[in-house]
Design an enzyme around this catalytic site. Structure first.
Site, PDB file in Angstrom:
ATOM      1  N   PRO A 157       0.837  -1.203   0.000  1.00  0.00           N
ATOM      2  CA  PRO A 157       0.000   0.000   0.000  1.00  0.00           C
ATOM      3  C   PRO A 157       0.873   1.255   0.000  1.00  0.00           C
ATOM      4  O   PRO A 157       1.816   1.350   0.784  1.00  0.00           O
ATOM      5  CB  PRO A 157      -0.799  -0.123   1.304  1.00  0.00           C
TER       6      PRO A 157
ATOM      7  N   CYS B 234       0.360   5.499  -0.196  1.00  0.00           N
ATOM      8  CA  CYS B 234      -0.454   6.706  -0.293  1.00  0.00           C
ATOM      9  C   CYS B 234      -0.002   7.565  -1.457  1.00  0.00           C
ATOM     10  O   CYS B 234       1.200   7.781  -1.652  1.00  0.00           O
ATOM     11  CB  CYS B 234      -0.326   7.527   0.983  1.00  0.00           C
TER      12      CYS B 234
ATOM     13  N   ALA C 131      -3.356   3.193   2.183  1.00  0.00           N
ATOM     14  CA  ALA C 131      -4.097   3.468   3.418  1.00  0.00           C
ATOM     15  C   ALA C 131      -5.297   4.341   3.081  1.00  0.00           C
ATOM     16  O   ALA C 131      -5.154   5.471   2.642  1.00  0.00           O
ATOM     17  CB  ALA C 131      -3.193   4.189   4.410  1.00  0.00           C
TER      18      ALA C 131
ATOM     19  N   TYR D 204       0.254   4.651  13.311  1.00  0.00           N
ATOM     20  CA  TYR D 204      -1.100   5.181  13.148  1.00  0.00           C
ATOM     21  C   TYR D 204      -1.971   4.611  14.267  1.00  0.00           C
ATOM     22  O   TYR D 204      -1.471   3.911  15.153  1.00  0.00           O
ATOM     23  CB  TYR D 204      -1.617   4.883  11.735  1.00  0.00           C
TER      24      TYR D 204
ATOM     25  N   ARG E 180      -1.516  -5.400   8.918  1.00  0.00           N
ATOM     26  CA  ARG E 180      -0.128  -4.909   8.818  1.00  0.00           C
ATOM     27  C   ARG E 180       0.332  -4.453  10.187  1.00  0.00           C
ATOM     28  O   ARG E 180      -0.347  -3.678  10.855  1.00  0.00           O
ATOM     29  CB  ARG E 180       0.002  -3.771   7.805  1.00  0.00           C
TER      30      ARG E 180
ATOM     31  N   GLY F 230       7.154  -2.006  -2.739  1.00  0.00           N
ATOM     32  CA  GLY F 230       6.648  -0.642  -2.744  1.00  0.00           C
ATOM     33  C   GLY F 230       7.341   0.177  -3.818  1.00  0.00           C
ATOM     34  O   GLY F 230       6.936   0.185  -4.984  1.00  0.00           O
ATOM     35  N   ARG F 231       8.423   0.818  -3.415  1.00  0.00           N
ATOM     36  CA  ARG F 231       9.079   1.774  -4.315  1.00  0.00           C
ATOM     37  C   ARG F 231       9.567   1.161  -5.615  1.00  0.00           C
ATOM     38  O   ARG F 231       9.562   1.820  -6.651  1.00  0.00           O
ATOM     39  CB  ARG F 231      10.231   2.463  -3.560  1.00  0.00           C
TER      40      ARG F 231
HETATM   41  C1  LIG Z   1       4.976   6.771  -1.441  1.00  0.00           C
HETATM   42  C2  LIG Z   1       4.795   5.793  -0.325  1.00  0.00           C
HETATM   43  C3  LIG Z   1       3.571   5.711   0.318  1.00  0.00           C
HETATM   44  C4  LIG Z   1       3.360   4.758   1.326  1.00  0.00           C
HETATM   45  N1  LIG Z   1       2.112   4.639   1.873  1.00  0.00           N
HETATM   46  C5  LIG Z   1       1.853   3.604   2.720  1.00  0.00           C
HETATM   47  C6  LIG Z   1       0.532   3.295   3.110  1.00  0.00           C
HETATM   48  O1  LIG Z   1      -0.427   3.898   2.654  1.00  0.00           O
HETATM   49  N2  LIG Z   1       0.356   2.287   3.998  1.00  0.00           N
HETATM   50  C7  LIG Z   1       1.403   1.539   4.472  1.00  0.00           C
HETATM   51  O2  LIG Z   1       1.191   0.642   5.284  1.00  0.00           O
HETATM   52  N3  LIG Z   1       2.662   1.772   4.059  1.00  0.00           N
HETATM   53  C8  LIG Z   1       2.908   2.770   3.188  1.00  0.00           C
HETATM   54  N4  LIG Z   1       4.166   2.934   2.692  1.00  0.00           N
HETATM   55  C9  LIG Z   1       5.200   1.927   3.016  1.00  0.00           C
HETATM   56  C10 LIG Z   1       5.213   0.833   1.936  1.00  0.00           C
HETATM   57  O3  LIG Z   1       4.007   0.096   1.938  1.00  0.00           O
HETATM   58  C11 LIG Z   1       6.383  -0.127   2.147  1.00  0.00           C
HETATM   59  O4  LIG Z   1       6.175  -0.822   3.352  1.00  0.00           O
HETATM   60  C12 LIG Z   1       7.721   0.581   2.196  1.00  0.00           C
HETATM   61  O5  LIG Z   1       7.837   1.515   1.137  1.00  0.00           O
HETATM   62  C13 LIG Z   1       8.889  -0.388   2.168  1.00  0.00           C
HETATM   63  O6  LIG Z   1       8.860  -1.162   0.993  1.00  0.00           O
HETATM   64  P1  LIG Z   1       9.806  -0.792  -0.291  1.00  0.00           P
HETATM   65  O7  LIG Z   1      11.232  -0.765   0.207  1.00  0.00           O
HETATM   66  O8  LIG Z   1       9.555  -1.917  -1.252  1.00  0.00           O
HETATM   67  O9  LIG Z   1       9.376   0.535  -0.808  1.00  0.00           O
HETATM   68  C14 LIG Z   1       4.408   3.906   1.719  1.00  0.00           C
HETATM   69  C15 LIG Z   1       5.651   4.015   1.083  1.00  0.00           C
HETATM   70  C16 LIG Z   1       5.844   4.919   0.061  1.00  0.00           C
HETATM   71  C17 LIG Z   1       7.171   4.970  -0.633  1.00  0.00           C
END
Ligand SMILES: Cc1cc2nc3c(=O)[nH]c(=O)nc-3n(C[C@H](O)[C@H](O)[C@H](O)COP(=O)(O)O)c2cc1C
Length: 358
Positions: A23, A25, A62, A186, A234, A328-329
């Site tokens: 997820p 945002c 989220a 949160y 989560r 994610g990223r």
């Molecule tokens: C732009 C952005 C928005 C994110 N929004 C959320 C979110 O809405 N809910 C959540 O649980 N984690 C959120 N995260 C965390 C990601 O879900 C993920 O756990 C985190 O980026 C680590 O994974 P990655 O290294 O593959 O990016 C967000 C991360 C990024 C980069």
């Protein structure tokens, strides 16, 4: 053969592979008028691209269960029927791509009411389009943040009801997985951790009391969510505090409770409940937390955090450290990561017929 591209079944839902979108945002919903909190063309294009890129499960960002539960005024919400109708278009498309639509439902608690990240992300006061934040205790995240209001027991019950209503609407909108956001400091995470929960009533103090709100939310969501579809949770496996915070041991204990309350998979993240902590971020740095839950409980897990390489993701699943990985990223950089990884690892993924010549 690739383990990463083996289907995965939870209850009666089969997810076509173990590459899932975390997820994220987008802070891109309308902030005023009837479409406030509803997904729009940006969310459609963003989510659609990852679905047609072969990702097995798309977890929508989220999405707030109430207006006060938004991190920023531009967050998605799922508290009214206009939002449900707008999500329907997205879930239909994700499904048409052979992917599974899932949604994370959330309340931002004391970390609500902030400006957009690309405008600095500072707390927004009520005069600047913000609102009074809510928390288990009147303790701010950073010392300089506005004081959150301590929730009364009646208000806690109201929010439990908002999570239940959000789950019902998510199902009406066509989602097949619902994830309760208990991580990143949160509202639910704020109740779990003794760092942010200083209550002396039935919702604070002992582990059981701090976990009460999370489990009441899970029960309420489970009661609304179809028996044959999975519920995810989560968690932040640790606050990364030396003392006085939530720990990996607490996470294992919570996992057993969540399993008993009908949760089907734990999505294991970390941090977010205390500013200025030192996090040893590096490739797969949160995987050991997921692996520990996997080894010590019967609850399935997904690993997340700096998982970027096909071989790395494959090993996590093959070694039994997690049942699936969330990206994610890396999926922001490459919406077709799953398709590329499948080619590298010898797996198969859905390819839209329009792209067969690729
Ligand atoms: C732009 C952005 C928005 C994110 N929004 C959320 C979110 O809405 N809910 C959540 O649980 N984690 C959120 N995260 C965390 C990601 O879900 C993920 O756990 C985190 O980026 C680590 O994974 P990655 O290294 O593959 O990016 C967000 C991360 C990024 C980069």
């Amino acid at each position: 053969m690739s383990d990463l591209f083996e289907p995965y079944t939870l209850r009666s839902l089969t997810i076509p592979n173990r590459v899932w979108m975390a997820p994220m945002c987008q802070y891109s919903a309308d902030t005023t008028g009837p479409d406030t909190g509803a997904p729009n063309d940006w969310h459609f294009a963003h989510l659609a691209a990852r679905a047609s890129g072969g990702t097995g499960l798309i977890l929508v960002e989220a999405t707030a269960v109430s207006p006060e539960g938004r991190i920023s005024p531009a967050d998605l919400g799922i508290w009214n029927d206009t939002q449900v109708a707008a999500f329907r278009r997205i879930t239909d498309f994700i499904t048409s791509q052979g992917s599974i639509p899932g949604i994370q439902i959330a309340h931002a608690g004391r970390k609500a009411s902030t400006d957009l990240p690309w405008q600095g992300g500072a707390p927004l006061g009520p005069g600047a389009g913000g609102w009074q934040t809510l928390a288990p205790s009147a303790v701010p995240f950073a010392e300089t943040d506005p004081l959150p209001a301590e929730l009364t027991v009646d208000e806690i019950q109201e929010i439990v009801g908002q999570f239940a209503a959000a789950a019902r609407r998510a199902r009406e909108a066509g989602f097949q997985v619902v994830e309760v956001h208990g991580a990143h400091g949160y509202l639910i995470g704020e109740f779990l951790s003794p760092h942010s929960n200083h209550r002396t009533d039935a919702y604070g103090g002992s582990f059981e009391n701090r976990a009460r709100f999370a489990l009441e939310v899970v029960d309420a969501v489970r009661a609304e969510w179809p028996e044959d579809l999975p519920v995810f949770f989560r968690v932040s496996a640790t606050d990364w505090l030396d003392e006085g915070g939530w720990t990996a041991d607490d996470t294992v204990r919570l996992a057993d409770e969540l399993l008993a309350h009908g949760v089907d998979l734990l999505d294991v993240s970390s941090g977010g409940n205390a500013p200025r902590v030192r996090i040893p971020a590096g490739p797969g740095y949160q995987v050991p937390f997921a692996a520990r839950v996997k080894a010590e409980t019967r609850l399935p897990v997904a690993a997340v955090g700096l998982i970027t390489e096909p071989e790395q993701a494959e090993k996590i699943v093959t070694n039994g450290e997690a049942d699936a990985v969330l990206l994610g990223r890396e999926l922001l950089r490459d919406p077709s990561w799953a398709r590329r990884a499948a080619r590298e690892l010898g797996g198969t993924v859905f390819v839209p017929q329009q792209y067969h010549r690729s």
